[in-house]
Every structure is written in structure tokens, then in C-alpha cells.
Write an enzyme that holds these catalytic residues in place. Sequence first.
Site, PDB file in Angstrom:
ATOM      1  N   LYS A   1       1.305  -1.280   0.131  1.00  0.00           N
ATOM      2  CA  LYS A   1       0.049  -0.035   0.012  1.00  0.00           C
ATOM      3  C   LYS A   1       0.699   1.483   0.249  1.00  0.00           C
ATOM      4  CE  LYS A   1      -3.747   1.992   2.549  1.00  0.00           C
ATOM      5  NZ  LYS A   1      -4.746   1.375   3.803  1.00  0.00           N
TER       6      LYS A   1
ATOM      7  N   SER B   1      -9.264   1.792   3.158  1.00  0.00           N
ATOM      8  CA  SER B   1      -9.357   2.512   2.267  1.00  0.00           C
ATOM      9  C   SER B   1      -7.675   1.779   1.242  1.00  0.00           C
ATOM     10  CB  SER B   1      -8.253   3.703   3.056  1.00  0.00           C
ATOM     11  OG  SER B   1      -7.165   3.110   3.491  1.00  0.00           O
TER      12      SER B   1
ATOM     13  N   SER C   1     -10.274  -0.748   7.571  1.00  0.00           N
ATOM     14  CA  SER C   1      -8.852  -0.499   6.402  1.00  0.00           C
ATOM     15  C   SER C   1      -8.840  -2.424   5.215  1.00  0.00           C
ATOM     16  CB  SER C   1      -8.485   0.531   5.803  1.00  0.00           C
ATOM     17  OG  SER C   1      -8.794   2.079   6.020  1.00  0.00           O
TER      18      SER C   1
END
Lengths: 483, 121
Positions: A73, A148, A172
Site C-alpha cells: 500500500k 482505504s 481499511s
Amino acid sequence: MSQLHELSLTELRGLLTAKKTSPTEIIDAIASRVDAVDPSIRAYVYFDPASAKKQAAKVDLSLPLGGIPVAIKDVINVKGDQCCCASKILDGYTAPYDATSIRALRSAGAIPLGRTNMDEFAMGSSTENSAFQITRNPWDTTRIPGGSSGGSAAVVAAREAVAALGSDTGGSIRQPAALCGIVGLKPTYGRVSRYGLVAFASSLDQIGPMTRTVEDAALIFKAIAGHDEADSTSLNTPVEDPLPLLRTGINGLRVGLPKEYFIKGIEPGVEKAVRDAIKQLESLGAEIHEISLPHTEFAVATYYIIATAEASANLARFDGVRYGHRTNQADSLIEMYGRTREEGFGPEVKRRIILGTYVLSSGYYDAYYLRAQKVRTLIRRDFIKAFEEVDVIACPTTPGTAFKLGEKTNDPLQMYLADIFTIAANLAGICGLSLPCGFSEDSGSRLPVGLQLLGAPLDEAMLLRTAYAYEQATGWHKETPAL
Amino acid sequence: METGAVTLAQPARKFWILRNSPNNRPMLDSTINVRHLAHLARLNLTEEETVAFESQLGQVLNYVKTLELLDVSGVEPTAHAAPVFNVFREDEIRESFSESEALANAPRKANDLFIVTKVVE
């Protein structure tokens, strides 16, 4: 035989140790898959297979993750790569060091490959807050992948990555894992070092694996968990190896169903899949108990005070001096700060900075922030009490399946409510996992549903063992999106 | 109630009724001075953003008021959930970034220093 990109981490490790493939072949297979499907998914913000292949040449294949590429990420520092948190304010930033979790992956033989898209600074539930691009759900490209960590979930689901790291502040990792039909583990707060993770809400953030299978998640968790003196909230507690326990079954396991998580408003297809999963756990020998977590309904409100307060302080570091974007239209220092931040941050980040500043400001601190911290204590107590009666809590990960792109972008509160079942675990600091438990039909689309398992602090091994027993009995993880 | 929306605490339902009222104007019992907060946060906002945030954050504040329903007297606040406090390391010199590494991402620099806008007259 399956193509390399279709195989799980565990399967690839088997081929690597039998010398039936090489890290370079795996990276090439992933790169071809990215070329084929990422133009329609748009989950990577940065992808450099050439650099990964250079690292692959030196990797020790006898290590637990030897030769396995892992997508990261865009919020975790990987030395020499961009780390932009999908924000314009970090445009052009190159990470000068490895996060501890990345160093741990490398020590286990893994190769970081590609940065994945996300909501800007991990603030969001759909990845639509990225300043760079819109990522689409591999099961239906008119829908969001969740957020997210939507990019990490989408690359794993679309078979554009073997596995990925995400971060989870209010769901997330688990929410996008559920909406994309993969496994996502949020470890206990303090289990995985946050050093090198760009901070959103420091008392809630936690890094974890996002994978195709439970065993893959266990392998990555084992590699990244452990004490780190560079993170003062890191727990100096031994990490139990989850792998030997995976196959021990769940006979006699006490599973709690919190009545507050089975409420009006859940999509019927989601509720049915989760209820069926609980029946499956029962048939595997688990005892089902109804429990109560009475402060559940206050979790979202508590979260949006605490998380925004911490974010407003953490994001003060983006001031145009040391890194990232800086305005070229300012005569005074204060105007330089104000304009740099205006130009660099997107709308949701600005909204949360303003809210966080408000709840911490003079005259409101006690009414909002201090009160929220006290409610946080009540929420944590609910869980500690529940884990005296049960070993694992089972519930839906999300109230619905993946929604349409654009559906909630103009209504921040509705977007916040997408996380109602995941937020409490972060506030309480416990561990949580989402795994595929079936599908629900919505407007002609067949969309994945996630079963959430919550465990007592430090009890990741119990979560993984429960998840593994369910996964092996059902096989939902073998379903792949048609791309 | 819209599809996918979830029933929460009583005030949340009340909020829904308010939002879906014919004039569709949220009843703000919390006013938020966005302009002042933007200055505190060193974050310039456009007029449109200021107006939009006042309305959107007013709704969020209305929602977080559900916390007022709880009696929290005598409850200790939780700052974070890790049972570790006052962690110090040995006071010893360790390797850290060189000047060039620390400055590598600086938007403006010279002579191993960050350049900032003039602060004193």
C-alpha cells in the site's frame, strides 16, 4: 495446470522449493497479468518489475517467503520507491528508508513489488479519495473496491499480486478484503511495527496482510509481527507461530454472536451468507453463544472524534518545508503553509483536519475528545468482558456488498457508516480478520461477502485457526472474478 | 431509509428524518466556525469549501452528539489500547540520516539546509 499468477503464496512456495519455478518467472507472470487487467482495475499507482527482478536474483529461497513478490500500500515506506499516500502533497516523494514491516518481509525473503492505490492518507472507505486514480472492484468494475486499502484488495482479488500489505485504522484492511472476496487480517494494536507507516491516527493504525488464503495470511503475519524498538507502542510479547495451530480444528471453540451486529439495515444477502457461515462453524464443532457488546452503536461517533483529532496533529508535518509539495505563490511563512496545504490535500483530508482541529480546540476538548476517549474505554471493556465467555466473535464485516462508484461521495456521513462493523476493533485494540463467506446478488451482480472474526488481544493464532477451518470446509477462496 | 443505510442509535434516526425533510436543510444544533479552524490548521480553503464543510461537518457533529447519551462519569479515558507506557531507549549515539538523505526530498534547499520563507523582518 494453473498459470503462476493464479497460484496462492503457499502454492508458489511449494513450486519454488521444488525448483519448478523461479522468482523471476513469478514476477514476469505477475507483470503480464498487470498489463492485461490493470488498465481496467487501476489498482497500482507504481509498478517496477525490473527493480524487483534485480532483488529476486539475490533472494534466499530457503526463507519462509523466499522469492515471493508482495504488493505494498502506498502508505508504507519502501526505500527508493515513491510513497505518496495517494496524495498530491507527497507528489515526487521518494522513501529514504524501509519501514520495519518491509525490512521484516525482506528478511523473510519476500520482494516488495508495486505500490497500491488507496484513499488519500488512508481516509475513506472506497478508494475514491485517491488523488491519482479511481480503482475498480474486480467482481464488477462499476463498483468500488472498498477502502482505504482498496488497491491492495483489488490486486490480490484480480490475481495481479500474490499477496499485499494494507493498513487498518477503522477497517481499511477488513472492509476492502470483504468487498473484493479475499482474506484480510488486522493484527492486535502493537503487534506489527508502525515505524515507516505514514501516520493517520497513531492510536488506531495497524499494518496487516491481504491474501487469497488464510494460510498465506498466517505466513505473512508471522514474518511481520514482533517487537520493534523504533515504535514505542510496539508490544514486547512473543508471537505464537500460527502455522502449527492452523490444522487443529475448532471442535469446542466458543463463538460469540454479538446481537448488536445483526441489526435492521443489513443487506439480506449479506445476512444470509454470514448466518450460513455460522451454521458451518457449528457443524465443524463450534459452540454458538449470543453475546452483547452494548456500546457498539457509539463506535462510529467515537472513532470520528479520535481519528480526526489524531490526524489533524499528524498531518501538521506536511508544511512544504522538508518534503513533498510546496506552493510557489506565497510571500509569508504562514501563507506558504496555508497555500501549500490547500493545494496539496484533497477534500476528505481537509474535512478531517478541520473536524480534528475543532474537537481539540479550546472549549471543545472536554466535550468531544475527552468524552470520546472515555467511551473508548467502555467499548474496550465490552470486548474484554465478551472474551471471558467466548474465544472468537463472528459477525458481518460490512452491512452491504460493494456499492457503485460515486454513490456515496457527496455524503461523508453515509460513507463513514460503511465501517460500522469494523471500527470498534481498532478502538479496542483487538485483532480482526475478514474472509470470504459467499456471494450476494445486487442488480444482477454477484458480489463477495465477508465474514468477520474478532479475537482477544494477541490471539491472532485463534482467528487464523478458525478462519482456516471454515475456509477448508467451504472453498469460497477458490472463486475468482471473471476478468 | 435508503438501501444500505443502517439503523443506529436513536439520534441517528432523528438525523435521517431531519435530512429528508422537505426543505432538505439539516438542522444544525452545532455550529462550526470553519474559517477560524482553517486558520488554526494553517489550511487555506476556498469560499465553496468553507460553506460545504460547515454544512457537512455540522451533520457529522450532530451525529457524534449521540455520545452525550452515555454516562461517562468515573470512566478513565483510553488514549491507546497498547498496555505500554513511557518507553525510553538508551541515551546513546546511533546512526541516522546523513544531511543529503535528510534533504533529498526537500522542495527548496541550499548549503545542507532547508530554505523557508522569511520569518523575521
